[in-house]
Write a protein that holds these residues in place. Structure first.
Motif, PDB file in Angstrom:
ATOM      1  N   ILE A 107       0.841  -1.193   0.000  1.00  0.00           N
ATOM      2  CA  ILE A 107       0.000   0.000   0.000  1.00  0.00           C
ATOM      3  C   ILE A 107       0.879   1.246   0.000  1.00  0.00           C
ATOM      4  O   ILE A 107       0.647   2.186  -0.742  1.00  0.00           O
ATOM      5  CB  ILE A 107      -0.935   0.010   1.234  1.00  0.00           C
ATOM      6  CG1 ILE A 107      -1.807  -1.248   1.271  1.00  0.00           C
ATOM      7  CG2 ILE A 107      -1.766   1.277   1.280  1.00  0.00           C
ATOM      8  CD1 ILE A 107      -2.664  -1.488   0.055  1.00  0.00           C
ATOM      9  N   SER A 108       1.899   1.242   0.851  1.00  0.00           N
ATOM     10  CA  SER A 108       2.877   2.324   0.896  1.00  0.00           C
ATOM     11  C   SER A 108       4.036   1.897   1.779  1.00  0.00           C
ATOM     12  O   SER A 108       4.021   0.825   2.386  1.00  0.00           O
ATOM     13  CB  SER A 108       2.255   3.634   1.397  1.00  0.00           C
ATOM     14  OG  SER A 108       1.828   3.514   2.726  1.00  0.00           O
ATOM     15  N   SER A 109       5.028   2.769   1.836  1.00  0.00           N
ATOM     16  CA  SER A 109       6.198   2.503   2.669  1.00  0.00           C
ATOM     17  C   SER A 109       6.734   3.835   3.177  1.00  0.00           C
ATOM     18  O   SER A 109       6.420   4.892   2.633  1.00  0.00           O
ATOM     19  CB  SER A 109       7.271   1.749   1.889  1.00  0.00           C
ATOM     20  OG  SER A 109       7.703   2.509   0.782  1.00  0.00           O
ATOM     21  N   ALA A 110       7.540   3.753   4.221  1.00  0.00           N
ATOM     22  CA  ALA A 110       8.131   4.958   4.799  1.00  0.00           C
ATOM     23  C   ALA A 110       9.445   4.592   5.475  1.00  0.00           C
ATOM     24  O   ALA A 110       9.698   3.422   5.772  1.00  0.00           O
ATOM     25  CB  ALA A 110       7.183   5.591   5.802  1.00  0.00           C
ATOM     26  N   LEU A 111      10.244   5.600   5.715  1.00  0.00           N
ATOM     27  CA  LEU A 111      11.507   5.454   6.438  1.00  0.00           C
ATOM     28  C   LEU A 111      11.522   6.516   7.525  1.00  0.00           C
ATOM     29  O   LEU A 111      11.297   7.696   7.232  1.00  0.00           O
ATOM     30  CB  LEU A 111      12.678   5.635   5.467  1.00  0.00           C
ATOM     31  CG  LEU A 111      14.056   5.277   5.998  1.00  0.00           C
ATOM     32  CD1 LEU A 111      14.932   4.781   4.856  1.00  0.00           C
ATOM     33  CD2 LEU A 111      14.718   6.436   6.692  1.00  0.00           C
ATOM     34  N   VAL A 112      11.724   6.095   8.768  1.00  0.00           N
ATOM     35  CA  VAL A 112      11.811   7.040   9.879  1.00  0.00           C
ATOM     36  C   VAL A 112      13.067   6.756  10.696  1.00  0.00           C
ATOM     37  O   VAL A 112      13.606   5.653  10.656  1.00  0.00           O
ATOM     38  CB  VAL A 112      10.574   6.981  10.815  1.00  0.00           C
ATOM     39  CG1 VAL A 112       9.309   7.375  10.074  1.00  0.00           C
ATOM     40  CG2 VAL A 112      10.428   5.624  11.453  1.00  0.00           C
ATOM     41  N   ARG A 113      13.507   7.765  11.437  1.00  0.00           N
ATOM     42  CA  ARG A 113      14.654   7.597  12.330  1.00  0.00           C
ATOM     43  C   ARG A 113      14.292   6.636  13.452  1.00  0.00           C
ATOM     44  O   ARG A 113      13.124   6.424  13.751  1.00  0.00           O
ATOM     45  CB  ARG A 113      15.073   8.951  12.901  1.00  0.00           C
ATOM     46  CG  ARG A 113      15.630   9.882  11.819  1.00  0.00           C
ATOM     47  CD  ARG A 113      16.205  11.152  12.366  1.00  0.00           C
ATOM     48  NE  ARG A 113      17.273  10.989  13.337  1.00  0.00           N
ATOM     49  CZ  ARG A 113      18.525  10.606  13.059  1.00  0.00           C
ATOM     50  NH1 ARG A 113      18.861  10.325  11.836  1.00  0.00           N
ATOM     51  NH2 ARG A 113      19.414  10.516  14.020  1.00  0.00           N
ATOM     52  N   ASP A 114      15.295   6.081  14.084  1.00  0.00           N
ATOM     53  CA  ASP A 114      15.087   5.144  15.183  1.00  0.00           C
ATOM     54  C   ASP A 114      14.728   5.934  16.439  1.00  0.00           C
ATOM     55  O   ASP A 114      15.510   6.060  17.380  1.00  0.00           O
ATOM     56  CB  ASP A 114      16.338   4.288  15.396  1.00  0.00           C
ATOM     57  CG  ASP A 114      16.025   3.013  16.155  1.00  0.00           C
ATOM     58  OD1 ASP A 114      14.981   2.964  16.833  1.00  0.00           O
ATOM     59  OD2 ASP A 114      16.819   2.074  16.071  1.00  0.00           O
ATOM     60  N   ASP A 115      13.521   6.460  16.412  1.00  0.00           N
ATOM     61  CA  ASP A 115      12.978   7.234  17.512  1.00  0.00           C
ATOM     62  C   ASP A 115      11.629   6.607  17.853  1.00  0.00           C
ATOM     63  O   ASP A 115      10.720   6.625  17.020  1.00  0.00           O
ATOM     64  CB  ASP A 115      12.809   8.690  17.086  1.00  0.00           C
ATOM     65  CG  ASP A 115      12.107   9.507  18.143  1.00  0.00           C
ATOM     66  OD1 ASP A 115      10.848   9.546  18.109  1.00  0.00           O
ATOM     67  OD2 ASP A 115      12.781  10.090  19.003  1.00  0.00           O
ATOM     68  N   PRO A 116      11.481   6.034  19.050  1.00  0.00           N
ATOM     69  CA  PRO A 116      10.246   5.317  19.379  1.00  0.00           C
ATOM     70  C   PRO A 116       8.964   6.113  19.150  1.00  0.00           C
ATOM     71  O   PRO A 116       7.962   5.555  18.703  1.00  0.00           O
ATOM     72  CB  PRO A 116      10.427   4.949  20.856  1.00  0.00           C
ATOM     73  CG  PRO A 116      11.906   4.852  21.020  1.00  0.00           C
ATOM     74  CD  PRO A 116      12.472   5.925  20.129  1.00  0.00           C
ATOM     75  N   GLU A 117       8.979   7.404  19.426  1.00  0.00           N
ATOM     76  CA  GLU A 117       7.767   8.211  19.228  1.00  0.00           C
ATOM     77  C   GLU A 117       7.408   8.299  17.748  1.00  0.00           C
ATOM     78  O   GLU A 117       6.232   8.216  17.385  1.00  0.00           O
ATOM     79  CB  GLU A 117       7.939   9.601  19.838  1.00  0.00           C
ATOM     80  CG  GLU A 117       8.159   9.591  21.342  1.00  0.00           C
ATOM     81  CD  GLU A 117       7.106   8.794  22.104  1.00  0.00           C
ATOM     82  OE1 GLU A 117       5.900   8.929  21.805  1.00  0.00           O
ATOM     83  OE2 GLU A 117       7.487   8.021  23.005  1.00  0.00           O
ATOM     84  N   GLN A 118       8.422   8.475  16.878  1.00  0.00           N
ATOM     85  CA  GLN A 118       8.161   8.517  15.433  1.00  0.00           C
ATOM     86  C   GLN A 118       7.648   7.174  14.928  1.00  0.00           C
ATOM     87  O   GLN A 118       6.731   7.111  14.112  1.00  0.00           O
ATOM     88  CB  GLN A 118       9.429   8.888  14.661  1.00  0.00           C
ATOM     89  CG  GLN A 118       9.822  10.327  14.747  1.00  0.00           C
ATOM     90  CD  GLN A 118      11.021  10.625  13.857  1.00  0.00           C
ATOM     91  OE1 GLN A 118      11.178  10.048  12.791  1.00  0.00           O
ATOM     92  NE2 GLN A 118      11.871  11.539  14.307  1.00  0.00           N
ATOM     93  N   VAL A 119       8.245   6.099  15.431  1.00  0.00           N
ATOM     94  CA  VAL A 119       7.837   4.756  15.006  1.00  0.00           C
ATOM     95  C   VAL A 119       6.396   4.499  15.423  1.00  0.00           C
ATOM     96  O   VAL A 119       5.560   4.072  14.611  1.00  0.00           O
ATOM     97  CB  VAL A 119       8.786   3.680  15.579  1.00  0.00           C
ATOM     98  CG1 VAL A 119       8.268   2.283  15.272  1.00  0.00           C
ATOM     99  CG2 VAL A 119      10.199   3.866  15.030  1.00  0.00           C
ATOM    100  N   THR A 120       6.077   4.771  16.682  1.00  0.00           N
ATOM    101  CA  THR A 120       4.717   4.548  17.173  1.00  0.00           C
ATOM    102  C   THR A 120       3.713   5.382  16.381  1.00  0.00           C
ATOM    103  O   THR A 120       2.653   4.877  15.989  1.00  0.00           O
ATOM    104  CB  THR A 120       4.617   4.881  18.677  1.00  0.00           C
ATOM    105  OG1 THR A 120       5.507   4.023  19.396  1.00  0.00           O
ATOM    106  CG2 THR A 120       3.202   4.670  19.195  1.00  0.00           C
ATOM    107  N   ALA A 121       4.035   6.636  16.122  1.00  0.00           N
ATOM    108  CA  ALA A 121       3.123   7.512  15.376  1.00  0.00           C
ATOM    109  C   ALA A 121       2.884   6.982  13.965  1.00  0.00           C
ATOM    110  O   ALA A 121       1.744   6.976  13.484  1.00  0.00           O
ATOM    111  CB  ALA A 121       3.678   8.937  15.326  1.00  0.00           C
ATOM    112  N   MET A 122       3.926   6.522  13.308  1.00  0.00           N
ATOM    113  CA  MET A 122       3.781   6.010  11.944  1.00  0.00           C
ATOM    114  C   MET A 122       2.961   4.724  11.937  1.00  0.00           C
ATOM    115  O   MET A 122       2.103   4.532  11.075  1.00  0.00           O
ATOM    116  CB  MET A 122       5.155   5.770  11.324  1.00  0.00           C
ATOM    117  CG  MET A 122       5.096   5.325   9.879  1.00  0.00           C
ATOM    118  SD  MET A 122       4.359   6.540   8.749  1.00  0.00           S
ATOM    119  CE  MET A 122       5.629   7.780   8.746  1.00  0.00           C
TER     120      MET A 122
END
Length: 170
Positions: free
Chosen positions: A48-63
């Motif tokens: 459906i889609s993909s993303a790349l985020v920094r290894d930051d738990p808040e960013q991961v949880t939000a995504m």
């Protein structure tokens, strides 16, 4: 009804979201995310889609929360951030969301990994679980580990997992 009966009723194409978690990779160097996409698509599943985020738990949880709200996404697969260093926070970021844990996934992954890399496999915090009728798989960032998890565990059971979770909506 046996497992083969369940698999016969399973969808052949499942909508998936891929999340790469890394402080160093870019879309161009994200080989693990690319491997996940290739293996899913070659098995007939939809990314459906993909993303790349920094290894930051808040960013991961939000995504992950954002994708859980997307009705087209039935499975989320993350790669990266599952080790034991201070920067590895994907496990914690996703584990707190799980309603049910699929502990067998992590156990099987580490067993298969042990056969290939020996006792270092114990440092992997690969995991899986569910949130509502959606599955989340948390994979290491290593391309080799991703290939192992995808080819031996996830792809062979993805339709079956989605089919079983769909029952919870009925």
């Amino acid at each position: 009804m046996g497992v083969s009966d369940h698999k016969a009723q399973a969808p052949h194409s499942v909508g998936c979201f891929i999340l790469t978690v890394s402080d160093t990779r870019t879309p161009e160097t994200d080989t693990s995310g690319r491997v996940i996409r290739e293996l899913l698509e070659s098995a007939g599943h939809r990314v459906i889609s993909s993303a790349l985020v920094r290894d930051d738990p808040e960013q991961v949880t939000a995504m992950v929360r954002r994708q859980l709200a997307d009705s087209a996404t039935r499975v989320i697969i993350t790669t990266g951030g599952t080790g034991i260093t201070s920067r590895d926070g994907t496990f914690e970021a996703v584990d707190r969301l799980f309603e049910k844990r699929l502990t067998g996934f992590g156990e099987l992954f580490r067993m298969l990994s042990f056969d290939e890399i020996g006792p270092a496999a114990m440092m992997s915090r690969a995991a899986a679980g569910t949130v509502g009728a959606k599955a989340i798989f948390v994979l290491p960032g290593s391309e080799h580990a991703v290939r192992l998890a995808m080819s031996r565990l996830i792809v062979p059971e993805l339709g079956h997992v989605a089919q079983q979770l769909q029952k919870s909506l009925m």
